[in-house]
Scaffold this motif. Structure first.
Motif, PDB file in Angstrom:
ATOM      1  N   PHE A 162      22.633  25.001  52.266  1.00 43.05           N
ATOM      2  CA  PHE A 162      21.161  24.862  52.338  1.00 43.05           C
ATOM      3  C   PHE A 162      20.696  23.971  51.270  1.00 43.05           C
ATOM      4  O   PHE A 162      20.131  22.929  51.361  1.00 43.05           O
ATOM      5  N   GLY A 163      21.185  24.323  49.878  1.00 40.66           N
ATOM      6  CA  GLY A 163      20.759  23.508  48.830  1.00 40.66           C
ATOM      7  C   GLY A 163      21.111  22.292  48.485  1.00 40.66           C
ATOM      8  O   GLY A 163      20.590  21.409  48.258  1.00 40.66           O
ATOM      9  N   GLN A 164      22.553  21.987  48.774  1.00 41.45           N
ATOM     10  CA  GLN A 164      23.288  20.689  48.197  1.00 41.45           C
ATOM     11  C   GLN A 164      22.420  19.634  49.048  1.00 41.45           C
ATOM     12  O   GLN A 164      22.128  18.654  48.490  1.00 41.45           O
ATOM     13  N   PRO A 165      22.596  19.812  50.468  1.00 42.77           N
ATOM     14  CA  PRO A 165      21.850  18.740  51.204  1.00 42.77           C
ATOM     15  C   PRO A 165      20.360  18.196  50.905  1.00 42.77           C
ATOM     16  O   PRO A 165      19.868  17.219  50.606  1.00 42.77           O
ATOM     17  N   MET A 166      19.785  19.493  50.419  1.00 41.03           N
ATOM     18  CA  MET A 166      18.298  19.659  50.012  1.00 41.03           C
ATOM     19  C   MET A 166      17.893  18.581  48.983  1.00 41.03           C
ATOM     20  O   MET A 166      17.025  17.757  48.766  1.00 41.03           O
ATOM     21  N   VAL A 167      18.664  18.873  47.704  1.00 39.54           N
ATOM     22  CA  VAL A 167      18.580  18.010  46.702  1.00 39.54           C
ATOM     23  C   VAL A 167      19.524  16.624  46.591  1.00 39.54           C
ATOM     24  O   VAL A 167      19.415  15.975  45.619  1.00 39.54           O
ATOM     25  N   LYS A 168      20.097  16.459  47.643  1.00 42.57           N
ATOM     26  CA  LYS A 168      20.875  15.286  47.709  1.00 42.57           C
ATOM     27  C   LYS A 168      20.355  13.847  47.039  1.00 42.57           C
ATOM     28  O   LYS A 168      20.795  13.098  46.314  1.00 42.57           O
TER      29      LYS A 168
END
Ligand SMILES: Nc1ncnc2c1ncn2[C@@H]1O[C@H](COP(=O)(O)OP(=O)(O)OP(=O)(O)O)[C@@H](O)[C@H]1O
Ligand SMILES: Nc1ncnc2c1ncn2[C@@H]1O[C@H](COP(=O)(O)OP(=O)(O)OP(=O)(O)O)[C@@H](O)[C@H]1O
Ligand SMILES: Cc1ncc(C[n+]2csc(CCO)c2C)c(N)n1
Ligand SMILES: [Mg+2]
Ligand SMILES: [Mg+2]
Lengths: 303, 268, 257, 268, 257
Positions: A162-168
């Motif tokens: 969830f998080g990694q793509p979010m802050v990419k």
């Protein structure tokens, strides 16, 4: 047609792909279902609504469901999608953090009602980190990612896919998975209550089948269609297709079972649950004496 | 012409002030390089609104309806409770303290329970809005009802006025300025309550818009929703003020502009 | 009928944070039905207090105070009171301020509208029926409050300096008017005034109070023919009464001067 | 003895009422079989408190401190703003509307900004408490300051009173009853604001207790925290009422018990 | 010195939601410094309005109104005003209600404490210095407000029925007192009263107003020797003035009676 009310965990994101895809393709209608998909306002809230009988089926982290069950909410998981633990600490790529030991002196944000919260101390402990060596700060769920992205924290605790793509795009991050510290906590699946299953068995069964079809379709090279379906179903949410796509891609790895490997999507296994029960027992989230079959049924997978 | 100019003075003043503040904000954001997901510049918020004005206005309307329902309930129940409290020593000593205790409970913490009890429709939102708005209305009405000049009450009593006559013909008109102050606070809080309700119940309204936008990191939309909320808040507040000015022309608080500016001039 | 409104050994003490104030001491009065009693006395001697006790607004501290044999514990029915302050409702116009007396009684205000307008005309306020209190002069406000007290045509009328803020001419006129109504309706009237001539002109008896603590000093019956025309004020008898009251005050030695 | 009995009448009444309500709740929950995660019975809440009384009291104290800080700030800033608004037509037309607009924004929605601007210490909590409490104080103080009898103002003006003298010796004492009403509402909301602040950025306080308990589906603990909040709310409210009674003995609203019960008796 | 306080063709119209009220019409007055002017006139004729204009509280509609040659646009310095209502501050005791005049002026209240107590003693209020207004009688409240107006020893004194709620004895006494202070300090006094004898006793001139709209009808100079003792009221000259004023009123035909 029979109608079902499905409530998701949060506002739209990648894991909602199968639900929206099925809706968009008319697969529910095809099997004689009328499904209303409600966005959620938090996993806890969805679980409570389920237990109170206000919604029929919920899509949430089934690990969190186990904790809820411990506290008297009569719930049961009816299908498991992301069967591998996805909780992770994510830190700026540039920080070069590769193992939990590197967390010393870092400021990490999390939110209080997060499934992560009970594991913070066990996680630090498991990696030989002392209290105070890592600063963990609790903020509102809505403030967590932006606090990290605005560099007011070094990292955040969330679900890696969830998080990694979010802050990419803003501040790309590395992930340290909780699972790598030997703590097993199952992720997304569908949840309902025994009494609801009793009364709407056929309908729920159809819903589960359609969902299995949808997930298999998506990971059969049709991620893009799922992204489009989410965008089409939630036209006003102004979602970033890149993030949705990233989340769907990232989740594929977590669909495998930690003990059984690439098993058919949806099946849950005693071995997986036993590992989870052990982890949760160790951290005091649940009392001793539970068996895997308390938490799930594969009953609805069969035709 | 000149008259029109001076008649619009008030709206001009506030428009200019808002314009200046927005200007400072715009320039500040641009110069300091604060990133958009933290604090978008006003121009961006403005543009954002026009990407989906219909949808946003629909959601605003939804929030407005819920707010009005909650507020109306709060006024009715608040005034009834206030009347009960000033009329009965028993209620004063029980209901009053219970309401005070109840008000100390943050509705954000109760909202999940409301949603569980009342479902995910508009009922829990209206309930939260009502519960937040009722308290200022209650407290101010109690003050107003109690502030009646004791000699006025004597006058009513020698005229054989029943408690209900005293209430409606003396205490209540006397409490109106206070009641309106309570309503002004209450209507603002009802709006906040609606949003809090929407945060938890989800589904629709500006609260839902904010939640979704926060979830997808879309800060400009969060700010569009907040701006719409400000607008709704001001409109509701001014509406109450307008009704107040019409109903309370006899009260000193409504004649302050005259009083403040009563300068005396040789000829006029 | 004697003993209509009776006070026996009435005492009234105000308790406040500071020393208690003995406002009325051993008051004995016996007012006949239909009598017109005027009360005069120095400022602060307890006139208003006595009136408020009679109106059932102030609990007495000891003794008895009874109307038609019954202790006064709440405001008696069929009574009109003019307070020292005008007590108008700022949010009602003049007419509605008069009508409020009927409304408080639970009567239908519409049926009193005509009477209210007549009273207001009598008190020279016809031009002001739809004005608000803040637009009135002090004397006009006082007159409105008198109209309000008269509206329901009460049998017992308690008036605390009703004409205090009026010029002598309006006052004379209203005195004559008051006498006329009184003769016609035989109300019992208790009338506080600072004008000795007014007291003599109107009263069947004049009650003189002295202060510290408030006592009834003397009660002077005024035996002047009714109806009394304006001319009565120029008669020797009238002047004698006035001088008598003046002398009583002086004898009491309350004042130097 | 008898006197003591009648002196404690008030507290007895409220205790009995609370006891009855708790009884109904307990029996209701037990009979209806409402599950604990929805609404635990009071006995369970009571027991829960005694499992960690020290910890819970510590957290309550934490919340109380933040509340008092936020409330104090709200009183000071609210009164100053109110004075500005009634003194200056410019501020009336700009600041007032801006504050109204600002108040319509739910503070929960600003969480990301608060955390980033004010960090995660007690600053954002105090800020939220202050921001929620200031509005009722402001509105009520403005009403109070504006309600001064115009003739009283004339009296001051012929005595060459400067605007500041008029403010402090006339308008302000006159506004005190209203200000206290605003403070009573404000102190309750400051408490709510602190909890919201603790939701936004917290690792301590009853807000944190509630969140943790909610996160682990521990509804009894949520209710313990809510009960403690009720208690704090009542204590704070009564404290303001006590100060009010001391400072405003001259005002009609403080003499209502006398007025309401002024029955006249033959002897006493 | 003529032209100390001067009104020329002064008009005052009140605008309200209803028909405008022409409260003062073409008022011409010329008050000399140190003069004692009494104003009498029927209720609602505009006496208070005129006083409020002089006090700089009410804008005039046309004409001129000047103090020492300067238009009155704000309350002039060195002026004391007794309003028709007592306007006491409920939250201050009697002494502090008097001292508030000094405080408003920005003077040190402590330095006025002695004077305040003296004034209160003069007005027979020594026993009440630490009482609150709600514990006072109507006449006592009025006396407190007079003390307040006198505290700063103003050169111009505007008084609106200051002794209206007082019994005739207290009134006579205070009239004598007022004359004494006035003779000693030569203040300019504008004094509204409903008592014609009071007006003749105190005034250098008596200004008679009539109403609808408010006009100055007649100005009668009172040529009685100063200081005037209580006995002056029994002289023929005094009676003549009183009758003269009475007649003026009657001629105006404002009243029947
Ligand atoms: N509520 C009160 N508390 C304490 N003392 C009071 C109260 N009301 C009146 N008094 C005192 O009682 C005495 C009598 O007051 P009262 O108002 O009856 O006088 P009065 O004769 O009407 O005077 P006036 O002619 O000035 O109106 C006064 O000394 C006054 O101070
Ligand atoms: N604020 C106002 N608005 C409208 N009309 C007013 C206002 N104040 C006074 N008036 C009117 O002006 C006229 C004169 O009033 P004013 O108070 O000056 O009379 P007055 O001579 O002092 O009477 P009184 O002897 O009764 O005190 C009255 O007709 C009154 O109704
Ligand atoms: C640790 C943790 N991280 C993320 C989510 C899920 N989630 C999905 S969308 C969203 C955005 C909310 O604004 C969040 C938080 C979770 N359940 N738990
Ligand atoms: Mg009196
Ligand atoms: Mg007047």
């Amino acid at each position: 047609p029979e109608s079902l009310l499905v409530r998701l965990d949060f506002s739209p994101w990648g894991m909602h792909g199968a639900m929206h895809l099925a809706q968009e393709k008319g697969w529910f209608t095809d099997v004689g279902l009328k499904v209303e998909i409600q966005d959620g306002t938090g996993t806890i809230n969805t679980l409570q609504l389920l237990a109170a009988g206000k919604v029929d089926v919920g899509q949430v982290s089934v690990g969190t469901m186990a904790v809820a069950k411990e506290n008297g909410l009569d719930l049961i998981s009816i299908v498991g999608f992301a069967r591998t633990g996805d909780l992770a600490v994510m830190l700026d790529e540039k920080a070069g953090v590769t193992s939990p030991k590197d967390l010393v002196g870092k400021k990490i944000v999390c939110f209080t009602a997060s499934p992560w919260a009970p594991f913070i101390q066990p996680f630090l402990q498991a990696n030989g980190l002392k209290k105070g060596e890592v600063e963990v700060v609790m903020v509102a769920p809505s403030a967590m990612v932006s606090t990290y992205a605005s560099e007011n924290a070094d990292g955040f605790m969330s679900q890696a896919p969830f998080g990694q793509p979010m802050v990419k795009k803003t501040r790309p991050a590395n992930a340290l998975l909780l699972a790598d510290s030997g703590i097993s906590f199952p992720s997304y699946g569908l949840v309902s209550t025994p009494s609801m299953i009793e009364s709407k068995k056929e309908a729920i069964k159809k819903l589960v089948q359609v969902q299995l079809r949808a997930w298999n379709y998506i990971y059969d090279g049709n991620i893009e269609e799922a992204v489009k379906a989410i965008l089409a179903q939630r036209p006003n949410a102004k979602l970033d297709p890149d993030v949705l796509r990233g989340q769907l891609i990232a989740y594929e790895a977590f669909f495998s079972s930690p003990t059984q490997g690439k098993a058919p999507i949806g099946q849950q296994f005693d071995a997986d649950w036993q590992a989870a029960i052990n982890s949760m027992e160790q951290t005091g989230l649940i009392k001793a004496g539970h068996k895997p079959s308390d938490y799930y049924t594969n009953e609805l997978l069969k035709n | 012409m000149k008259q029109l100019w001076s008649k619009t003075e008030k709206s001009r003043l506030i428009s200019i002030t808002v314009a200046i503040l927005l200007g400072i904000w715009e320039i500040g954001v641009r110069l300091s390089g604060v990133r958009e997901f933290l604090l978008p510049p006003p121009s961006k918020i403005f543009v954002e609104f026009f990407e989906a004005p219909g949808y946003l206005l629909m959601q605003s309307l939804d929030t407005l309806q819920t707010t009005l329902a909650g507020f109306a309930l709060a006024v009715v129940l608040g005034v009834i409770a206030a009347i009960g409290i000033v009329s009965s020593r028993f209620l004063d000593r029980t209901l009053y303290s219970l309401l005070v205790a109840m008000n100390a409970v943050p509705k954000v913490a109760l909202a999940p329970l409301f949603v569980i009890w009342l479902g995910t429709g508009s009922a829990p939102k209206i309930a939260v809005a009502m519960l937040i708005a009722i308290f200022p209305i209650l407290i101010d009405t109690v003050l107003g009802l109690r502030s009646t000049d004791p000699e006025m009450l004597d006058m009513a009593r020698v005229n054989q006025a029943s408690p209900s006559k005293i209430l409606w013909k003396l205490r209540f008109p006397n409490a109106l300025p206070s009641l309106f102050a309570g309503m002004k606070v209450g209507v603002s809080f009802a709006l906040v309550g609606t949003i809090v309700g929407e945060f938890v119940a989800g589904g629709s309204g500006l609260g839902h818009v904010i939640l979704v936008a926060q979830g997808s990191f879309d800060t400009p939309t969060v700010f569009v929703a907040l701006a719409l909320l400000c607008f709704l808040g001001v409109v509701l507040f001014k509406a109450i003020e307008l009704i107040e000015a019409r109903m309370l022309s006899w009260h000193a608080s409504q004649r302050h502009h005259f009083v403040a500016t009563a300068s005396v001039s040789g000829t006029s | 009928m004697a003993g209509f409104l009776q006070a026996k050994e009435l005492n009234k003490v105000y308790h406040s944070e500071r020393a208690p104030v003995h406002a009325l001491e051993n008051i004995d009065i016996d007012i006949t039905e239909g009598e017109f009693i005027c009360i005069v006395g120095p400022s602060g001697c307890g006139k208003s207090t006595l009136l408020r006790c009679m109106a059932g607004l102030e609990p007495i501290s000891s003794g008895r105070l009874a109307l038609q044999g019954k202790d006064i514990v709440t405001p008696p029915k069929n009574m009109g009171v003019v307070f020292q302050r005008d007590l108008l409702l700022e949010w009602r116009n003049v007419l509605d301020n008069v009508l409020v007396a009927a409304e408080f009684h639970g009567y239908d205000a519409r049926q009193y509208k005509e009477r209210a307008k007549e009273l207001l005309a009598l008190f020279r306020l016809s031009a002001f029926v739809d004005r608000y209190p803040r637009e009135l002069s002090g004397g006009m406000r006082q007159r409105v409050s008198i109209c309000r007290a008269l509206l329901t045509d009460p049998q017992l009328l308690l008036m605390d300096e009703p004409f205090g803020a009026l010029d002598p001419f309006t006052r004379d006129e209203l005195n004559a008017e008051l006498q006329r109504t009184w003769l016609a309706t035989k109300k019992t009237v208790v009338f506080i005034t600072h004008s000795i001539t007014e007291a003599v002109y109107l009263g069947d008896r004049v009650l003189i109070m002295s202060r510290n603590p408030g006592r009834v000093e003397k009660i002077i019956p005024i035996e002047l023919q009714r109806p009394r025309g304006a001319a009565v004020q120029d008669t020797a008898r009238f002047a004698e009464y006035v001088v008598d009251i003046r002398e009583t005050f002086r004898e009491l030695g309350i004042y130097k001067g």
